[in-house]
Write a protein that holds these residues in place. Sequence first.
Motif, short mmCIF file in Angstrom:
data_model
loop_
_atom_site.label_atom_id
_atom_site.label_comp_id
_atom_site.label_asym_id
_atom_site.label_seq_id
_atom_site.Cartn_x
_atom_site.Cartn_y
_atom_site.Cartn_z
N LYS A 1 60.40 84.80 93.42
CA LYS A 1 59.82 83.47 93.62
C LYS A 1 58.93 83.12 92.44
N ALA A 2 58.14 84.09 92.06
CA ALA A 2 57.14 83.81 91.03
C ALA A 2 57.80 83.40 89.72
N THR A 3 58.88 84.08 89.37
CA THR A 3 59.47 83.80 88.07
C THR A 3 60.01 82.38 88.01
N GLU A 4 60.68 81.96 89.05
CA GLU A 4 61.27 80.64 88.94
C GLU A 4 60.21 79.55 88.97
N TRP A 5 59.06 79.91 89.54
CA TRP A 5 58.10 78.85 89.76
C TRP A 5 57.10 78.75 88.62
N THR A 6 56.98 79.83 87.85
CA THR A 6 56.05 79.76 86.73
C THR A 6 56.57 78.86 85.63
N CYS A 7 57.88 78.64 85.62
CA CYS A 7 58.43 77.86 84.52
C CYS A 7 57.95 76.42 84.56
N ARG A 8 57.73 75.92 85.74
CA ARG A 8 57.35 74.52 85.84
C ARG A 8 55.85 74.39 85.93
N THR A 9 55.30 73.48 85.21
CA THR A 9 53.88 73.24 85.35
C THR A 9 53.63 71.75 85.46
N LYS A 10 52.73 71.42 86.30
CA LYS A 10 52.39 70.01 86.51
C LYS A 10 51.28 69.63 85.55
N SER A 11 51.21 68.37 85.26
CA SER A 11 50.15 67.93 84.38
C SER A 11 48.82 68.06 85.10
N ARG A 12 47.88 68.67 84.43
CA ARG A 12 46.51 68.81 84.90
C ARG A 12 46.35 69.74 86.09
N GLU A 13 47.39 69.94 86.83
CA GLU A 13 47.24 70.84 87.97
C GLU A 13 47.52 72.26 87.51
N ILE A 14 46.66 73.16 87.92
CA ILE A 14 46.90 74.55 87.57
C ILE A 14 47.80 75.13 88.64
N PRO A 15 48.94 75.63 88.26
CA PRO A 15 49.77 76.28 89.27
C PRO A 15 49.05 77.51 89.83
N THR A 16 49.02 77.60 91.11
CA THR A 16 48.25 78.67 91.74
C THR A 16 49.08 79.31 92.83
N ALA A 17 49.04 80.60 92.87
CA ALA A 17 49.69 81.30 93.97
C ALA A 17 48.61 81.90 94.84
N ALA A 18 48.67 81.63 96.11
CA ALA A 18 47.75 82.25 97.03
C ALA A 18 48.50 83.36 97.75
N LEU A 19 48.08 84.56 97.54
CA LEU A 19 48.76 85.69 98.17
C LEU A 19 48.01 86.09 99.41
N LEU A 20 48.69 86.03 100.52
CA LEU A 20 48.07 86.52 101.75
C LEU A 20 48.43 87.98 101.88
N VAL B 1 37.57 74.24 86.77
CA VAL B 1 37.36 72.99 86.04
C VAL B 1 37.65 73.19 84.56
N ILE B 2 37.12 74.27 84.03
CA ILE B 2 37.32 74.53 82.60
C ILE B 2 38.80 74.68 82.28
N SER B 3 39.48 75.49 83.09
CA SER B 3 40.86 75.76 82.71
C SER B 3 41.74 74.54 82.96
N SER B 4 41.35 73.69 83.89
CA SER B 4 42.19 72.51 84.09
C SER B 4 42.00 71.52 82.94
N GLN B 5 40.84 71.55 82.33
CA GLN B 5 40.63 70.68 81.17
C GLN B 5 41.56 71.06 80.02
N HIS B 6 41.87 72.34 79.97
CA HIS B 6 42.62 72.80 78.81
C HIS B 6 44.00 73.31 79.17
N ILE B 7 44.51 72.82 80.29
CA ILE B 7 45.78 73.34 80.76
C ILE B 7 46.90 73.07 79.75
N HIS B 8 46.73 72.01 78.96
CA HIS B 8 47.81 71.69 78.03
C HIS B 8 47.83 72.62 76.83
N GLU B 9 46.65 73.04 76.45
CA GLU B 9 46.62 73.95 75.30
C GLU B 9 46.82 75.39 75.73
N LEU B 10 46.42 75.68 76.95
CA LEU B 10 46.45 77.07 77.41
C LEU B 10 47.11 77.11 78.79
#
Lengths: 433, 649
Positions: free
Chosen positions: B23-42, B172-181
Amino acid sequence: MPNLEHPAYPAATLLRLESLVPCRESQVSMLLSIFGERQQFTFPSIFIYGHTSSGKTYVMQTLLNTLQLPHVFVNCVEHFTSRLLLEEILIQLQNCSSESTPASRVLCDTFNDFVRLFKQAVTSQDLQDQTVYIVLDRAEQLREMEANILPAFLRLQELTDRNVTVVLLSEIVWELFRPSTGCFEPLTLYFPDYSIGHLQKILSNNHPPEYSADFYAAYINILLGVFYMVCRDLKELQHLAALNFSKYCEPVVRGEASERDTRKLWKNIEPHLKKAMQTVYLREISSSQWERLQQDDGDPGQLKGLSAHAHVELPYYSKFLLIAAYLASYNPVRTDKRFFLKHHGKLKKTNFMKKHEKTSNHLLGPKPFPLDRLLAILYSIVDSRVAPTANIFSQISSLVTLQLLSLVGHNDQLDGPRYKCTVSLDFIRAIAR
Amino acid sequence: MNKQFFDNLVSFLRRSHCEFREKATEWTCRTKSREIPTAALLLGVNVTDHDLTFKSLSEVIQNNITPYVASLQAKDCPAIKNLMQKLMGQLMNCCVDVDSSDEEDCAQVSQNRIRCSITSLISWYENITKKTDSETPSRKRTSSRHLQFPPVVVIFKDMESFTTKVLQDFIVISSQHIHELPIILIFGIATSPMIIHSLLPHSISSLLCIELFQSLSCKEHLSTIIDKLLLTTQFAFKLSEKVLQVLINIFLYHDFSVQNFIKGFQLCIVEHFYSQPLSVLCCQLSEAKKRVNSLSHSQCENIRRLPSFRRYVESQESEKQIALLTSDNFLKEAVQKLLEDLHVYHENYVPVLRCLHVFTSSLPKYPLGKQIRELHCACLESRVWETEDYESSLQLARMLNKSDLVTMLQKCVEIFVSSSGKDFDKVVEKLKDFLAQFQKLEGVCQEQEESISSQKELQKKTDLYHLQKTLLELKESRRSKKMTKFEMLRFEVVDFIDSLVRNYLVPADHKTLHEIMYFNTASAVREHLNAAPRIALHTALNNPYCYLKNQASKSDGGSISNKAPDVCIAYKLHLECGRLINLVDWLEAFSTVVTAVEGPNGDAAVSDQVDDVIHARFIRAVSELELLGFIKPSKQKTDHVARLTWGGC
């Protein structure tokens, strides 16, 4: 609507600026009149505040960029120490006009250094005859840095003796900033919330290219009609608009309805918006999941949100420990004897009294209790004999790390630690089942 | 051999995350603008297992997706500054791992560490990506394994313990720079995902694009482990019922920790091989046979001393008995045969157990338990067919409907076919025969239905009186009616299963030489794994002989001997007091006990004034008790100390 007019800037630039900042014309013209012409000294510090997503950052950024004023834009959250903040300002200042030269390393520990280096930078960049703007976004963070930072920024013009203006952006009012020692009062400027008309205008502005603006505006109209009651946050509304638009277009894509057929489209979108309404603000399911869901045309009930997984599996004794902790938190000590002892004498309590007690205790919130009491209650509610093994004790501390219990008082207090139960009645009910 | 077990377990843990990985591999490829892709592992509340999980997870990510993985723990990050430091340290180190040849790079790292901000992180990332870009022709291997712009994965191991401010700021910090990083967050959540909402306000959580992943529940982990370790013939080592019960109880009642279960299991292995001299024979059958031949005389004596072997000897004829007891060679042959028997028993045991489980697990109310481990315990404990639960489950099995029965039989056939046992050919045949008969029955049933419907037509024509009469008749006939063919067949099937159980599910203690394979001392395991510090302390102070092995301090019942160490005397005396203890009284009692022996010698007059030495001894004992946490100085009354414990545990 007041058109932006200013003698210092060409009309074309102003017109472009106006198109970029819809519904904020009055604020922009106010700022422009404060700024004056490039070489004019302006007010040393300006404080801009307004609610979340009322366009503070955006307006400042577009204003400074379109007019090509020399400026430094810094986010205070990102640069969490004063040193990082000051260094960042200097680096940006060096890059600001001559971008070809790579930024040399700057070391700046104190504000005194900063003032000195700032003067150097201004002279080296030939900015003496222009106003330099330093914008500090999320300025509320400044309060947590050293005490001298905020007052010093407010009178930076005076300290450096250069043409510089500091603009602070924040979500809270100036009164909460004012340090106890007093400081230079900045010019405060308020950005009011967008009204529904404003929201409509802003949201309709960025319509997707393949559909006409009218069509998108109608969609936004519907969207706002549903959500305006619960949500006025521009960002959240944008998010919702982006999520649900594909669904809205579906009949048009299939050719069942034309773009003008608003009634039909409304019928189609209504149930989906209702569903989305339940999860406003929560972001329970991520946008990608939502999109997938809409493609499959399944119903969201299948895909459970974050809150659906609320049930927690706990080991047997942990459950009892948690229940005991809950009882200890919400029952007064004097009732312990009556509830948990087998031979507790006469039962004199009246039902009314008990009921009254319970409600008030729940309103008051959990009370701290000592470890001994927790264990005593545990022994009385577990049927079989429980040996006080190391495992039981380690379970208590693991409950604390899971934030189901919380430790009251200092961490290093070894004898007689006191705890508090932090879970709700519903949670306990679910466990006790 | 232990290693083999452990390898097995680690690989098992890895496999369980295989699903997530995909699951993780296919989903890491896509990234949304400004949103940090996050996986919550229960991950469930078994926190001790998480370390291993995260370790394997980050390994997997490193191998498949990106070399840049950093995992953060709450205790390392009390403030955003520390978090950034830690993060940069980990990321830059792992980049050094990738191309360690670059000396210059290392120098850069040390320099960069001075300035820990997101900008330096970004510039580092740009450098790295640029470098890999230019090196792609020379290094095809790395580029093929990772994406062109590998994301940076940040794992928060224990989301609950992070302070809200640190998390918020970081997001907040990482979402500011999601495009560069391109950053990806992974939250490890032990309780419920509601914690995200309670930790992060809306303005922050709207920056995240959270997707939820639920790991297998720890109970399932446990069943798989038991399946893989205990219910196979692969490993000779077995746990007896009591030990298994202790381990499972610790798991279910206390910590839900699979890792602790494994550790307990390992402890059992160690204990078994350490304490049981005959455990040399606990290995694969062929190996064991070889080892039997090289047994020494004393080892043979050991075998003769085994209770199960003695039982075996007693059941033999007298000549054979003598031969077994005197001749080592004869004994060895017998032992080889017995070991083979035991092996065959194990081979048969497992499939029959599974088969029985297929039957019992679908019965209402689960008289024999829902999980196969419960059934396993029941079978090991006693003759399972003698228990009431077994009776009732057979009763219930006789009432199963046909489709269930058929599917169960098919499952059983599968189990037997896949098992390696030799004598199951007949069983399989028999089961298949049953299935065929069921097939045939279907046709018969339809005919019967037809006849019944014709009967009903007849009834319609008669009047009310006749109807009553016919109904009564029908009732009687139904009572006396013989069972239908289906019912007969059902009985047969159940009886057949019953016979299988009686044949193959004999508890292991009834088998000769079971001591070699089975680890049986549950008390030792319980003592080691379920430590009771308070009780241990109590015994130590109450009965010092238990630990000191000193004849003089051997206590005789309730009285307090003066030979015991001073702490023990003080402890015993304090047990008799209430919540507040008067120090003077205590001292007096103490001195009386200590001087008890000298008492008859006649210094009665002097004892009014307490000896300085005794006084000093008392003070030392009291302060030792205070150190142990039994008492503490009290401010309520002068010259009193407060007891911190209640009752003698």
